[in-house]
Scaffold this motif. Sequence first.
Motif, short mmCIF file in Angstrom:
data_model
loop_
_atom_site.label_atom_id
_atom_site.label_comp_id
_atom_site.label_asym_id
_atom_site.label_seq_id
_atom_site.Cartn_x
_atom_site.Cartn_y
_atom_site.Cartn_z
N ASP A 210 -34.44 88.15 72.49
CA ASP A 210 -34.65 88.54 71.10
C ASP A 210 -33.95 87.57 70.16
OD1 ASP A 210 -36.15 90.72 71.86
OD2 ASP A 210 -34.52 92.17 71.60
N PHE A 211 -32.72 87.19 70.51
CA PHE A 211 -31.98 86.26 69.67
C PHE A 211 -32.68 84.91 69.63
CE2 PHE A 211 -28.64 83.00 69.15
CZ PHE A 211 -28.31 83.28 67.84
N GLU A 212 -33.16 84.45 70.77
CA GLU A 212 -33.88 83.18 70.81
C GLU A 212 -35.14 83.24 69.96
OE1 GLU A 212 -34.40 82.03 74.90
OE2 GLU A 212 -32.24 82.00 75.25
N ALA A 213 -35.83 84.36 70.00
CA ALA A 213 -37.03 84.54 69.17
C ALA A 213 -36.65 84.55 67.69
CB ALA A 213 -37.75 85.82 69.54
N GLN A 214 -35.54 85.20 67.37
CA GLN A 214 -35.07 85.23 65.98
C GLN A 214 -34.69 83.83 65.51
OE1 GLN A 214 -32.00 88.07 66.68
NE2 GLN A 214 -33.38 89.82 66.53
#
Length: 105
Positions: free
Chosen positions: A13-17
């Motif tokens: 999720d953080f990488e996508a953000q």
Amino acid sequence: MQSKIENNTDQLDFEAQLDQVVQFNQLIAVYVQTEQWQLLSEVLTERQVYLEVLINTFDTPEQVTRLRFLSDSIMDHDNILIAAIQEQKKIIEEQLNQFSKGRQA
């Protein structure tokens, strides 16, 4: 085992953000360089909405740390673009002054 899956999902999720923030930064840079001010305004509004939603979903200390990283990254990028815009403004003001002097002569 469950916590490893959650941590992996959280990392994804953080990488996508982070990818989304990078995409916003790229669009913003292109619109500044090409002087597409209306599109710049639109993408800045989109980024603002995205970040507001993101901020409201962060509640753990780790997420807050990630948010600080994202916000620092955004501010660094924005500062570079602000400097570029100010340089463009300076050039335009100089051209306007030269035009005004030529017109008076």
